[in-house]
Scaffold this motif. Structure first.
Motif, PDB file in Angstrom:
ATOM      1  N   ALA A  85     -31.157  -5.715   2.272  1.00 28.95           N
ATOM      2  CA  ALA A  85     -31.566  -6.896   3.052  1.00 28.95           C
ATOM      3  C   ALA A  85     -31.192  -6.690   4.519  1.00 28.95           C
ATOM      4  O   ALA A  85     -30.032  -6.823   4.905  1.00 28.95           O
ATOM      5  CB  ALA A  85     -30.909  -8.154   2.498  1.00 28.95           C
TER       6      ALA A  85
ATOM      7  N   LYS B  38     -31.501  -8.315   7.184  1.00 27.22           N
ATOM      8  CA  LYS B  38     -30.895  -9.361   8.016  1.00 27.22           C
ATOM      9  C   LYS B  38     -29.365  -9.348   7.964  1.00 27.22           C
ATOM     10  O   LYS B  38     -28.716  -9.872   8.850  1.00 27.22           O
ATOM     11  CB  LYS B  38     -31.429 -10.745   7.649  1.00 27.22           C
ATOM     12  CG  LYS B  38     -30.957 -11.337   6.335  1.00 27.22           C
ATOM     13  CD  LYS B  38     -31.562 -12.750   6.201  1.00 27.22           C
ATOM     14  CE  LYS B  38     -30.981 -13.548   5.041  1.00 27.22           C
ATOM     15  NZ  LYS B  38     -31.474 -13.072   3.726  1.00 27.22           N
TER      16      LYS B  38
ATOM     17  N   ASP C  10     -35.566  -4.894   2.488  1.00 27.85           N
ATOM     18  CA  ASP C  10     -36.045  -6.260   2.310  1.00 27.85           C
ATOM     19  C   ASP C  10     -36.048  -6.886   3.691  1.00 27.85           C
ATOM     20  O   ASP C  10     -34.998  -7.006   4.324  1.00 27.85           O
ATOM     21  CB  ASP C  10     -35.099  -7.006   1.354  1.00 27.85           C
ATOM     22  CG  ASP C  10     -35.254  -8.513   1.439  1.00 27.85           C
ATOM     23  OD1 ASP C  10     -36.403  -8.988   1.462  1.00 27.85           O
ATOM     24  OD2 ASP C  10     -34.224  -9.223   1.473  1.00 27.85           O
TER      25      ASP C  10
ATOM     26  N   ALA D 176     -40.185 -10.866   2.741  1.00 29.74           N
ATOM     27  CA  ALA D 176     -39.992 -12.258   2.321  1.00 29.74           C
ATOM     28  C   ALA D 176     -39.982 -13.168   3.547  1.00 29.74           C
ATOM     29  O   ALA D 176     -40.140 -12.717   4.679  1.00 29.74           O
ATOM     30  CB  ALA D 176     -38.680 -12.392   1.550  1.00 29.74           C
TER      31      ALA D 176
ATOM     32  N   ARG E 267     -42.842 -15.673  -4.805  1.00 31.40           N
ATOM     33  CA  ARG E 267     -41.424 -16.043  -4.902  1.00 31.40           C
ATOM     34  C   ARG E 267     -41.332 -17.346  -5.674  1.00 31.40           C
ATOM     35  O   ARG E 267     -41.838 -18.384  -5.250  1.00 31.40           O
ATOM     36  CB  ARG E 267     -40.799 -16.213  -3.526  1.00 31.40           C
ATOM     37  CG  ARG E 267     -39.364 -16.735  -3.631  1.00 31.40           C
ATOM     38  CD  ARG E 267     -38.618 -16.631  -2.327  1.00 31.40           C
ATOM     39  NE  ARG E 267     -37.253 -17.131  -2.446  1.00 31.40           N
ATOM     40  CZ  ARG E 267     -36.404 -17.141  -1.436  1.00 31.40           C
ATOM     41  NH1 ARG E 267     -36.757 -16.679  -0.260  1.00 31.40           N
ATOM     42  NH2 ARG E 267     -35.190 -17.614  -1.602  1.00 31.40           N
TER      43      ARG E 267
ATOM     44  N   HIS F  75     -40.962 -12.633  -7.656  1.00 30.62           N
ATOM     45  CA  HIS F  75     -39.754 -12.525  -6.842  1.00 30.62           C
ATOM     46  C   HIS F  75     -38.888 -13.762  -7.040  1.00 30.62           C
ATOM     47  O   HIS F  75     -39.416 -14.868  -7.140  1.00 30.62           O
ATOM     48  CB  HIS F  75     -40.154 -12.400  -5.361  1.00 30.62           C
ATOM     49  CG  HIS F  75     -38.993 -12.388  -4.408  1.00 30.62           C
ATOM     50  ND1 HIS F  75     -38.978 -13.149  -3.262  1.00 30.62           N
ATOM     51  CD2 HIS F  75     -37.819 -11.713  -4.417  1.00 30.62           C
ATOM     52  CE1 HIS F  75     -37.833 -12.939  -2.600  1.00 30.62           C
ATOM     53  NE2 HIS F  75     -37.127 -12.072  -3.279  1.00 30.62           N
TER      54      HIS F  75
ATOM     55  N   HIS G 131     -34.965 -15.281  -5.562  1.00 31.46           N
ATOM     56  CA  HIS G 131     -33.714 -15.084  -4.808  1.00 31.46           C
ATOM     57  C   HIS G 131     -33.046 -16.443  -4.732  1.00 31.46           C
ATOM     58  O   HIS G 131     -33.609 -17.377  -4.174  1.00 31.46           O
ATOM     59  CB  HIS G 131     -34.013 -14.529  -3.411  1.00 31.46           C
ATOM     60  CG  HIS G 131     -32.806 -14.486  -2.521  1.00 31.46           C
ATOM     61  ND1 HIS G 131     -31.809 -13.551  -2.677  1.00 31.46           N
ATOM     62  CD2 HIS G 131     -32.415 -15.280  -1.489  1.00 31.46           C
ATOM     63  CE1 HIS G 131     -30.853 -13.766  -1.770  1.00 31.46           C
ATOM     64  NE2 HIS G 131     -31.202 -14.805  -1.038  1.00 31.46           N
TER      65      HIS G 131
ATOM     66  N   SER H 282     -26.795 -16.943  -1.725  1.00 32.13           N
ATOM     67  CA  SER H 282     -25.960 -15.886  -1.189  1.00 32.13           C
ATOM     68  C   SER H 282     -24.495 -16.132  -1.528  1.00 32.13           C
ATOM     69  O   SER H 282     -24.099 -17.252  -1.816  1.00 32.13           O
ATOM     70  CB  SER H 282     -26.145 -15.827   0.329  1.00 32.13           C
ATOM     71  OG  SER H 282     -25.804 -14.566   0.819  1.00 32.13           O
TER      72      SER H 282
ATOM     73  N   GLY I 214     -31.302 -10.836  -3.895  1.00 33.36           N
ATOM     74  CA  GLY I 214     -29.933 -10.385  -3.597  1.00 33.36           C
ATOM     75  C   GLY I 214     -28.970 -11.514  -3.896  1.00 33.36           C
ATOM     76  O   GLY I 214     -29.217 -12.300  -4.807  1.00 33.36           O
ATOM     77  N   GLY I 215     -27.905 -11.584  -3.147  1.00 36.15           N
ATOM     78  CA  GLY I 215     -27.032 -12.744  -3.256  1.00 36.15           C
ATOM     79  C   GLY I 215     -25.686 -12.513  -3.910  1.00 36.15           C
ATOM     80  O   GLY I 215     -24.856 -13.420  -3.974  1.00 36.15           O
TER      81      GLY I 215
ATOM     82  N   GLU J 171     -32.345  -6.775  -3.910  1.00 37.52           N
ATOM     83  CA  GLU J 171     -32.269  -6.941  -2.453  1.00 37.52           C
ATOM     84  C   GLU J 171     -30.857  -7.259  -1.985  1.00 37.52           C
ATOM     85  O   GLU J 171     -30.610  -8.301  -1.383  1.00 37.52           O
ATOM     86  CB  GLU J 171     -33.191  -8.094  -2.012  1.00 37.52           C
ATOM     87  CG  GLU J 171     -34.621  -7.971  -2.465  1.00 37.52           C
ATOM     88  CD  GLU J 171     -35.460  -9.210  -2.170  1.00 37.52           C
ATOM     89  OE1 GLU J 171     -36.685  -9.062  -2.065  1.00 37.52           O
ATOM     90  OE2 GLU J 171     -34.899 -10.307  -2.043  1.00 37.52           O
ATOM     91  N   PRO J 172     -29.912  -6.378  -2.248  1.00 35.87           N
ATOM     92  CA  PRO J 172     -28.541  -6.676  -1.845  1.00 35.87           C
ATOM     93  C   PRO J 172     -28.357  -6.546  -0.331  1.00 35.87           C
ATOM     94  O   PRO J 172     -28.914  -5.644   0.301  1.00 35.87           O
ATOM     95  CB  PRO J 172     -27.730  -5.592  -2.568  1.00 35.87           C
ATOM     96  CG  PRO J 172     -28.673  -4.428  -2.649  1.00 35.87           C
ATOM     97  CD  PRO J 172     -30.050  -5.035  -2.846  1.00 35.87           C
ATOM     98  N   GLY J 173     -27.597  -7.453   0.241  1.00 41.60           N
ATOM     99  CA  GLY J 173     -27.278  -7.367   1.673  1.00 41.60           C
ATOM    100  C   GLY J 173     -25.774  -7.336   1.843  1.00 41.60           C
ATOM    101  O   GLY J 173     -25.152  -6.285   2.009  1.00 41.60           O
ATOM    102  N   ARG J 174     -25.183  -8.512   1.731  1.00 44.63           N
ATOM    103  CA  ARG J 174     -23.741  -8.684   1.933  1.00 44.63           C
ATOM    104  C   ARG J 174     -22.901  -7.697   1.134  1.00 44.63           C
ATOM    105  O   ARG J 174     -21.949  -7.113   1.637  1.00 44.63           O
ATOM    106  CB  ARG J 174     -23.377 -10.119   1.540  1.00 44.63           C
ATOM    107  CG  ARG J 174     -21.977 -10.530   1.926  1.00 44.63           C
ATOM    108  CD  ARG J 174     -21.640 -11.886   1.301  1.00 44.63           C
ATOM    109  NE  ARG J 174     -22.667 -12.883   1.528  1.00 44.63           N
ATOM    110  CZ  ARG J 174     -22.704 -13.707   2.569  1.00 44.63           C
ATOM    111  NH1 ARG J 174     -21.761 -13.651   3.485  1.00 44.63           N
ATOM    112  NH2 ARG J 174     -23.685 -14.582   2.717  1.00 44.63           N
TER     113      ARG J 174
ATOM    114  N   TYR K  74     -23.914 -10.211   8.315  1.00 40.78           N
ATOM    115  CA  TYR K  74     -24.143 -11.458   9.050  1.00 40.78           C
ATOM    116  C   TYR K  74     -23.113 -11.622  10.160  1.00 40.78           C
ATOM    117  O   TYR K  74     -22.678 -12.731  10.466  1.00 40.78           O
ATOM    118  CB  TYR K  74     -24.144 -12.665   8.088  1.00 40.78           C
ATOM    119  CG  TYR K  74     -25.104 -12.456   6.934  1.00 40.78           C
ATOM    120  CD1 TYR K  74     -26.480 -12.552   7.148  1.00 40.78           C
ATOM    121  CD2 TYR K  74     -24.659 -12.092   5.657  1.00 40.78           C
ATOM    122  CE1 TYR K  74     -27.371 -12.322   6.111  1.00 40.78           C
ATOM    123  CE2 TYR K  74     -25.545 -11.858   4.621  1.00 40.78           C
ATOM    124  CZ  TYR K  74     -26.898 -11.970   4.844  1.00 40.78           C
ATOM    125  OH  TYR K  74     -27.788 -11.725   3.830  1.00 40.78           O
TER     126      TYR K  74
HETATM  127  C1  PLP Z   1     -30.814 -13.088   2.642  1.00 44.09           C
HETATM  128  C2  PLP Z   1     -31.649 -12.551   1.573  1.00 44.09           C
HETATM  129  C3  PLP Z   1     -31.180 -11.487   0.762  1.00 44.09           C
HETATM  130  C4  PLP Z   1     -29.798 -10.894   0.892  1.00 44.09           C
HETATM  131  O1  PLP Z   1     -28.812 -11.795   0.522  1.00 44.09           O
HETATM  132  P1  PLP Z   1     -27.294 -11.284   0.365  1.00 44.09           P
HETATM  133  O2  PLP Z   1     -26.573 -12.517  -0.006  1.00 44.09           O
HETATM  134  O3  PLP Z   1     -26.872 -10.740   1.666  1.00 44.09           O
HETATM  135  O4  PLP Z   1     -27.306 -10.255  -0.712  1.00 44.09           O
HETATM  136  C5  PLP Z   1     -32.041 -10.977  -0.185  1.00 44.09           C
HETATM  137  N1  PLP Z   1     -33.282 -11.479  -0.359  1.00 44.09           N
HETATM  138  C6  PLP Z   1     -33.753 -12.513   0.377  1.00 44.09           C
HETATM  139  C7  PLP Z   1     -35.121 -13.006   0.145  1.00 44.09           C
HETATM  140  C8  PLP Z   1     -32.956 -13.083   1.358  1.00 44.09           C
HETATM  141  O5  PLP Z   1     -33.416 -14.095   2.075  1.00 44.09           O
END
Ligand code: PLP
Length: 416
Positions: free
Chosen positions: A58, A60, A79, A102, A149, A197, A199, A202, A238-239, A273-276, A371
């Motif tokens: 992810a 962002k 993502d 997304a 989604r 999809h 999500h 987070s 993700g999340g 879609e892992p970010g954090r 973030y």
């Molecule tokens: C923000 C976001 C993520 C990533 O979330 P994390 O909590 O950082 O893993 C993944 N997919 C979508 C659609 C998002 O908006």
């Protein structure tokens, strides 16, 4: 687990003393650990085992080119939620065939850019968006690959920490009308529905909301098959949360093990879609104590990083561990650690117990890799801070500190 640790009484990023980086690049500065990033990505990606899958980072959470490039080299896709993020992902060498898009407010211009780039798929969030995408794709002479989604409507009573998976949230298409939307999508000439999809939010530190929502969606996918609307991709979003303080989120292995019964039999390609969870604990924001202010009621440590540099404490009252870069044999104090911004909400921590510190000493704001920089701004006309990547005993600036000239770039004084 991360590679920020004390050696003796001094905090290091991998094998580099943080003090050394600070003295070369100044403060505040973001520092990321290559080994931590690599470990986190590999742990997540390999947890899926031999199931057909793609891990789309992810963007962002942390969009620095060097970070995207290194994750891309490890096999990550992206993502994205904007044209700007698409530009970054492509610049970093990530294949468009590994990019999913997304976001509730995609513009026609962004759709065109993504169509021309031939990304893997659009994660479409509303019926109207689907119609617009159909039109734009027609104009470009393309067929848009789409996942809808779906909002699983996981109730806040069962899961109070879910923020985007509720019926009343702005995200996604309601699960109860999803089948209808898929059927209608079939009538759109320039849309090819290839996925679903979901999500749900987070910083989720339990597996049950993921399991519940995937079960709901898998019911939908079965209905789609019965209606002869076959899909190939299941994007599970993700999340997954991390430890900021005392949270105990599941490991990637535990996470996958919980989802596996739902995912195994589906015969679908799984996208996550892992970010954090990849970058959060791979980064720290280094700041310097400017002034110590002792009032009767309270101690204040005024530091050189403000809410424009790291917004999470002010925005979400988020907790970030604060570590002195040098541990000294001193008493602990209770203090508010505040920035130089002209807002009362400008703080890194409130009522925090930490070692007494003096002017000029360094503090590491931990778990700042996700973030952190991406949410930073120029508020109070403060140049954005540099980002540094450490690998072993080396470090490189991967984004330079902005200058005053950068602050006014593009500004024009009109002559009327
Ligand atoms: C923000 C976001 C993520 C990533 O979330 P994390 O909590 O950082 O893993 C993944 N997919 C979508 C659609 C998002 O908006």
């Amino acid at each position: 687990m991360n590679y920020f640790q004390y050696i003796g009484n001094e905090l290091f990023a991998e094998q580099v003393p943080i003090q050394e980086i600070a003295s070369q690049v100044g403060t505040p500065a973001y520092i990321y650990s290559y080994q931590t990033l690599k470990r986190h990505f590999t742990a997540h990606d390999s947890a899926f085992g031999n199931i057909d899958h793609l891990t789309c980072f992810a963007v962002k959470a942390n969009s620095n080119l060097a970070i995207l490039e290194l994750l891309g080299k490890l096999g990550a896709g992206a993502d994205i939620v904007s044209g700007g993020e698409l530009f970054r992902a492509l610049k970093a060498g990530i294949s468009p065939k590994k990019i999913v898009f997304a976001g509730v407010g995609k513009t026609q211009q962004e759709m065109e850019y993504a169509l021309e780039s031939e990304i893997l798929m659009f994660n479409v969030e509303s019926w109207q968006e689907l119609e617009v995408l159909n039109e734009v794709a027609g104009k470009c002479g393309k067929v848009a690959p789409v996942a809808l989604r779906v909002n699983p409507d996981i109730s806040s009573e069962t899961h109070p920490y879910i923020t985007t998976g509720l019926k009343e949230s702005k995200f996604g298409i309601d699960i109860h009308s999803a089948l209808e939307s898929y059927k209608k999508a079939r009538s759109l000439k320039n849309i090819n529905t290839i996925g679903t999809h979901v999500h749900i939010g987070s910083q989720i530190t339990k597996v049950s909301p993921f399991v519940d929502s995937l079960e709901r969606i898998s019911g939908l996918i079965q209905k789609l098959r019965q209606e002869d609307i076959p899909i190939r991709y299941f994007d599970i979003g993700g999340g997954l949360g991390i430890t900021y303080k005392d949270e105990a989120p599941p490991s990637p292995q535990e996470f996958f093990k919980a989802l596996s019964p739902t995912l195994q039999g589906m015969d679908l390609s799984i996208i996550s879609e892992p970010g954090r969870v990849i970058v959060g604990n791979a980064g720290a924001l280094i700041t310097k104590v400017l002034y110590v202010k002792k009032k009767e009621e309270k101690n204040f440590l005024i530091v050189d990083a403000g809410m424009n540099d790291i917004m999470r404490p002010s925005l979400y009252k988020a907790y970030h561990e604060l570590l002195p870069v040098f541990i000294e044999k001193r008493q602990n104090i209770l203090a508010d650690i505040v920035g130089p911004i002209c807002e009362s909400g400008d703080f890194l921590a409130r009522d925090r117990e930490l070692q007494e510190l003096f002017s000029g000493e360094l503090i590491a704001t931990m778990s700042a890799g996700a973030y952190g920089f991406t949410m930073s701004s120029n508020y109070n006309s403060r140049p954005r801070v540099p980002e540094v990547l450490v690998k072993g005993d080396k470090f490189r600036i991967i984004r330079e500190r902005e200058t005053y000239e950068d602050l006014i770039r593009g500004e024009i004084i009109p002559n009327f």
